[in-house]
Design an enzyme around this catalytic site. Structure first.
Site, PDB file in Angstrom:
ATOM      1  N   LYS A  10       0.835  -1.198   0.000  1.00  0.00           N
ATOM      2  CA  LYS A  10       0.000   0.000   0.000  1.00  0.00           C
ATOM      3  C   LYS A  10       0.876   1.257   0.000  1.00  0.00           C
ATOM      4  CE  LYS A  10      -3.526  -2.363   2.881  1.00  0.00           C
ATOM      5  NZ  LYS A  10      -4.412  -2.184   4.042  1.00  0.00           N
ATOM      6  N   TYR A  50     -11.770  -2.925  -3.043  1.00  0.00           N
ATOM      7  CA  TYR A  50     -12.515  -2.824  -1.780  1.00  0.00           C
ATOM      8  C   TYR A  50     -13.994  -2.809  -2.163  1.00  0.00           C
ATOM      9  CZ  TYR A  50      -8.042  -1.947   0.463  1.00  0.00           C
ATOM     10  OH  TYR A  50      -6.741  -2.070   0.929  1.00  0.00           O
ATOM     11  N   ARG A 114      -0.670 -14.475   4.757  1.00  0.00           N
ATOM     12  CA  ARG A 114      -1.472 -13.775   5.787  1.00  0.00           C
ATOM     13  C   ARG A 114      -0.773 -13.860   7.155  1.00  0.00           C
ATOM     14  NH1 ARG A 114      -6.046 -10.645   4.658  1.00  0.00           N
ATOM     15  NH2 ARG A 114      -7.043 -11.397   6.557  1.00  0.00           N
ATOM     16  N   ARG A 131       3.727  -6.458   9.472  1.00  0.00           N
ATOM     17  CA  ARG A 131       3.074  -5.333  10.159  1.00  0.00           C
ATOM     18  C   ARG A 131       3.675  -5.123  11.556  1.00  0.00           C
ATOM     19  NH1 ARG A 131      -2.911  -7.332   8.130  1.00  0.00           N
ATOM     20  NH2 ARG A 131      -3.042  -6.057   6.233  1.00  0.00           N
ATOM     21  N   ASN A 151      -1.229  -0.221   7.516  1.00  0.00           N
ATOM     22  CA  ASN A 151      -0.650  -1.520   7.870  1.00  0.00           C
ATOM     23  C   ASN A 151       0.120  -2.129   6.704  1.00  0.00           C
ATOM     24  OD1 ASN A 151      -2.791  -2.191   6.301  1.00  0.00           O
ATOM     25  ND2 ASN A 151      -3.950  -3.263   7.890  1.00  0.00           N
ATOM     26  N   HIS A 154      -1.678  -5.518   1.808  1.00  0.00           N
ATOM     27  CA  HIS A 154      -2.913  -6.293   1.679  1.00  0.00           C
ATOM     28  C   HIS A 154      -2.540  -7.649   1.109  1.00  0.00           C
ATOM     29  CE1 HIS A 154      -6.832  -7.703   0.344  1.00  0.00           C
ATOM     30  NE2 HIS A 154      -6.194  -8.054  -0.761  1.00  0.00           N
ATOM     31  N   GLU A 165      -9.287 -10.883  -6.924  1.00  0.00           N
ATOM     32  CA  GLU A 165      -8.398  -9.730  -6.785  1.00  0.00           C
ATOM     33  C   GLU A 165      -7.288  -9.724  -7.852  1.00  0.00           C
ATOM     34  OE1 GLU A 165      -7.163 -10.025  -2.698  1.00  0.00           O
ATOM     35  OE2 GLU A 165      -9.142  -9.453  -1.947  1.00  0.00           O
TER      36      GLU A 165
HETATM   37  N1  LIG Z   1     -11.561   0.735  12.044  1.00  0.00           N
HETATM   38  C1  LIG Z   1     -10.722   0.952  11.051  1.00  0.00           C
HETATM   39  N2  LIG Z   1     -10.200   2.174  10.905  1.00  0.00           N
HETATM   40  C2  LIG Z   1      -9.376   2.430   9.921  1.00  0.00           C
HETATM   41  N3  LIG Z   1      -9.005   1.526   8.988  1.00  0.00           N
HETATM   42  C3  LIG Z   1      -9.477   0.289   9.081  1.00  0.00           C
HETATM   43  C4  LIG Z   1     -10.372  -0.079  10.113  1.00  0.00           C
HETATM   44  N4  LIG Z   1     -10.711  -1.381   9.952  1.00  0.00           N
HETATM   45  C5  LIG Z   1     -10.040  -1.803   8.854  1.00  0.00           C
HETATM   46  N5  LIG Z   1      -9.285  -0.821   8.323  1.00  0.00           N
HETATM   47  C6  LIG Z   1      -8.463  -0.886   7.106  1.00  0.00           C
HETATM   48  O1  LIG Z   1      -9.160  -1.695   6.193  1.00  0.00           O
HETATM   49  C7  LIG Z   1      -8.330  -2.748   5.694  1.00  0.00           C
HETATM   50  C8  LIG Z   1      -9.187  -3.956   5.395  1.00  0.00           C
HETATM   51  O2  LIG Z   1      -9.721  -4.448   6.595  1.00  0.00           O
HETATM   52  P1  LIG Z   1      -9.766  -6.012   6.830  1.00  0.00           P
HETATM   53  O3  LIG Z   1     -10.609  -6.228   8.006  1.00  0.00           O
HETATM   54  O4  LIG Z   1     -10.081  -6.698   5.545  1.00  0.00           O
HETATM   55  O5  LIG Z   1      -8.257  -6.304   7.282  1.00  0.00           O
HETATM   56  P2  LIG Z   1      -7.137  -7.212   6.657  1.00  0.00           P
HETATM   57  O6  LIG Z   1      -7.756  -8.333   5.880  1.00  0.00           O
HETATM   58  O7  LIG Z   1      -6.156  -7.557   7.711  1.00  0.00           O
HETATM   59  O8  LIG Z   1      -6.431  -6.201   5.762  1.00  0.00           O
HETATM   60  P3  LIG Z   1      -6.353  -6.224   4.191  1.00  0.00           P
HETATM   61  O9  LIG Z   1      -7.732  -6.538   3.656  1.00  0.00           O
HETATM   62  O10 LIG Z   1      -5.844  -4.846   3.837  1.00  0.00           O
HETATM   63  O11 LIG Z   1      -5.367  -7.310   3.943  1.00  0.00           O
HETATM   64  C9  LIG Z   1      -7.297  -2.939   6.791  1.00  0.00           C
HETATM   65  O12 LIG Z   1      -6.093  -3.489   6.309  1.00  0.00           O
HETATM   66  C10 LIG Z   1      -7.097  -1.529   7.287  1.00  0.00           C
HETATM   67  O13 LIG Z   1      -6.161  -0.813   6.481  1.00  0.00           O
HETATM   68 MG   LIG Z   2      -9.174  -8.072   4.243  1.00  0.00          MG
END
Ligand SMILES: Nc1ncnc2c1ncn2[C@@H]1O[C@H](COP(=O)(O)OP(=O)(O)OP(=O)(O)O)[C@@H](O)[C@H]1O
Ligand SMILES: [Mg+2]
Length: 190
Positions: A10, A50, A114, A131, A151, A154, A165
């Site tokens: 990212k 997204y 992951r 991370r 973080n 992705h 994706e």
């Molecule tokens: N409460 C929140 N506030 C801000 N950003 C958030 C919040 N929750 C999620 N995100 C962002 O949305 C992304 C997608 O959320 P998800 O729950 O799918 O996490 P993930 O699967 O660990 O991450 P990713 O999909 O990016 O791999 C997170 O990586 C983070 O950057």
């Molecule tokens: Mg995710």
């Protein structure tokens, strides 16, 4: 099972010059880079990635609520409202500066990558994870700043999402299957 997964480095990973460090971790593990490019995400591509998908939006919102409740803070918005707000933030964030998109291939690559990424919230990610080693952001810091959690990375979370994706970010002609010399050892049969 030999799988493919989509990894996005990212904007925070590119801005902090962590591309080589992160990609090299996957290479060291034995996973094969079969596609890689630096690119700008258009708003349209960001919106496809997204996705406006109720189940995903709810799960993002639920995770957020849980992280607040664990600290004794109650959240009045429902999971879907939170999920939609975060989706908008993510779409803006991911298109603000270049990202690196990668397709990795290997045995059980989706799950292992992951694990290597660590928890969504870097303040909870274990040391040794990407991370955990390179970020400290949290739900609280991100939310009070009105932006997504930074973080760095992705990674697809299932075979189905990887398929969906990869097709968003890469044309078939940009993915390059090839044999690597160490595969004879990595996939050796006695
Ligand atoms: N409460 C929140 N506030 C801000 N950003 C958030 C919040 N929750 C999620 N995100 C962002 O949305 C992304 C997608 O959320 P998800 O729950 O799918 O996490 P993930 O699967 O660990 O991450 P990713 O999909 O990016 O791999 C997170 O990586 C983070 O950057
Ligand atoms: Mg995710």
């Amino acid at each position: 099972m030999i799988e493919r997964t989509l990894v996005l480095l990212k904007p925070d990973a590119v801005q902090r010059a962590l591309v080589g460090e992160i990609v090299s971790r996957f290479e060291r593990t034995g996973f094969k880079v079969v596609a890689l490019k630096l690119c700008y995400a258009s708003k349209e591509t960001a919106g496809q990635h997204y996705a406006d998908d109720q189940a995903w939006l709810k799960s993002v919102g639920e995770k957020t609520k849980k992280s607040y409740e664990a600290k004794g803070i109650s959240v009045k918005d429902d999971a879907l409202t939170i999920g939609n707000r975060i989706r908008q933030q993510l779409m803006d964030f991911i298109s603000m500066s270049p990202i690196v998109a990668v397709v990795l291939e290997g045995h059980d690559v989706i799950g292992k990558v992951r694990i290597m990424c660590g928890d969504t919230a870097p303040n909870k990610s274990a040391p040794g994870t990407i991370r955990g080693d390179f970020a400290f952001d949290s739900y609280g810091l991100a939310d009070t700043s009105g932006r997504p959690i930074q973080n760095l990375i992705h990674a697809s979370d299932s075979v189905e999402s990887a398929k969906r994706e990869i097709a968003i970010w890469f044309k078939e002609s940009e993915i390059h299957p090839y044999q690597r010399v160490d595969e004879a050892l990595l996939y050796r049969k006695m």
